[in-house]
Write a protein that holds these residues in place. Sequence first.
Motif, PDB file in Angstrom:
ATOM      1  N   ASP A 174      97.657   6.412  31.149  1.00 54.37           N
ATOM      2  CA  ASP A 174      97.241   5.847  29.865  1.00 54.37           C
ATOM      3  C   ASP A 174      98.420   5.190  29.141  1.00 54.37           C
ATOM      4  N   SER A 190      98.741   1.109  28.197  1.00 49.49           N
ATOM      5  CA  SER A 190      98.452   0.866  26.782  1.00 49.49           C
ATOM      6  C   SER A 190      99.687   0.580  25.933  1.00 49.49           C
ATOM      7  N   ASP A 211      94.248  -3.039  27.010  1.00 46.37           N
ATOM      8  CA  ASP A 211      93.717  -1.694  27.221  1.00 46.37           C
ATOM      9  C   ASP A 211      92.238  -1.597  26.854  1.00 46.37           C
TER      10      ASP A 211
END
Length: 428
Positions: A63, A67, A106
Amino acid sequence: MTLLAAGQRRPRTSGPALARLLPLPVEEFAERHWGREALLARAAALPGGPGGLSDLLDLDAVDALVSTSGLRTPFLRVAKDGKVVEPGRWTGSGGAGAEVGDQVRDDALLGLFADGSTLVLQGLHRTHPPLVRFATDLAAELGHPVQVNAYVTPPQSRGFDPHYDVHDVFVIQVAGRKRWQVRRPVLEAPLRSQPWTDRKTAVAARAAEPPELEEVLEPGDVLYLPRGWLHSAEALGETSAHVTVGIHSITRYALAEALLAGAAGAEELRRSLPLGVDVADPEQLREDLASTLEALAAELRGADAQAVADRMRRRFWPQSRPGPLSPVRQAAAAAAVGPGTRVRLRPALRVRLAEGTPTDDQAAPVLLLLPERQLSLPAQTRTALERLLADGGAVVGELPVDDPGDAEVLVRRLLREGVVVPDEGQQP
């Protein structure tokens, strides 16, 4: 150019990075599995046990990468049901001050992932620090270049159809579970010029046969596949992620290419074919083919091993990066070199000593051979360099030189060139 017998560093054939992936001794893996047979290792059988590889990558790190790291293509691919999703669907501008148009979005990835697409993080040996360190160490131990990708798959989804790779792989399951089907090659030990897409019919036929291996990988499990082995994977009831460590094996074919490159020195092989030749006619080529084979065989029998090794070094050393540098700290350390300065060789740096060509008024310089360049250093630094390379590090004031100032000049140069780094705990 003459290679010096002393002060030559050679990559380790075994070490902590490789051992982390194996449930058996490295020597046994090398004899039974390397380039030959697949190997499945359950987490409990590995040296670190369950959780022993959890430091390399997890879903939180995934993640963060997509991002907050400004990731761009081609460091990410997206695939669904065996097909690649066009980058235009999930890239865009980074906003004010970062208008580069191929940055990962993202929010777009969220929709694609929720809809069943697999995220393929590429080049993690360059972008994710734990895998940068691991891949650097592993490449130094193996002597073969290494790359690292990760595949993050939604529940009950499949990223790619059955295929084979043209490099060996270690698959490390890091999250969730994934069912793998593995089949024997349709082409043993394929070269990089022999991808599976050139053999789609044979691959599809083999994929229809019962698998050689069908297992569910859980976190911490490791699967080794030699190049050419067919494989496919499907996530089960939760998000699944695995790291693929690709090993770009240096082959005997590459050695043959290096031998052939040296054959350019043979006058007979440089001669033109007859005027008006039809190169598609085997009868016209028969006589010249025989003469060429004879000349080539004679040239290869007399091949110089050092010349071949030099060609291999120039081709393959640049493919494995040494450990990362800290430019700001490195420059400060170079400016502050003194007798008490401690340095060590840059991790995983490939380096050899050679003797240069003397001139009429000067002794032969010492050449420091590096992956993409070479440094010419004064002849009087040879003993100090040999000591530094043999020990892996040194205190400047303890290097064997006639003039203490020469040691400081040498280490300052090596710091600025990125050959050595400040020793841990040594503050510039």
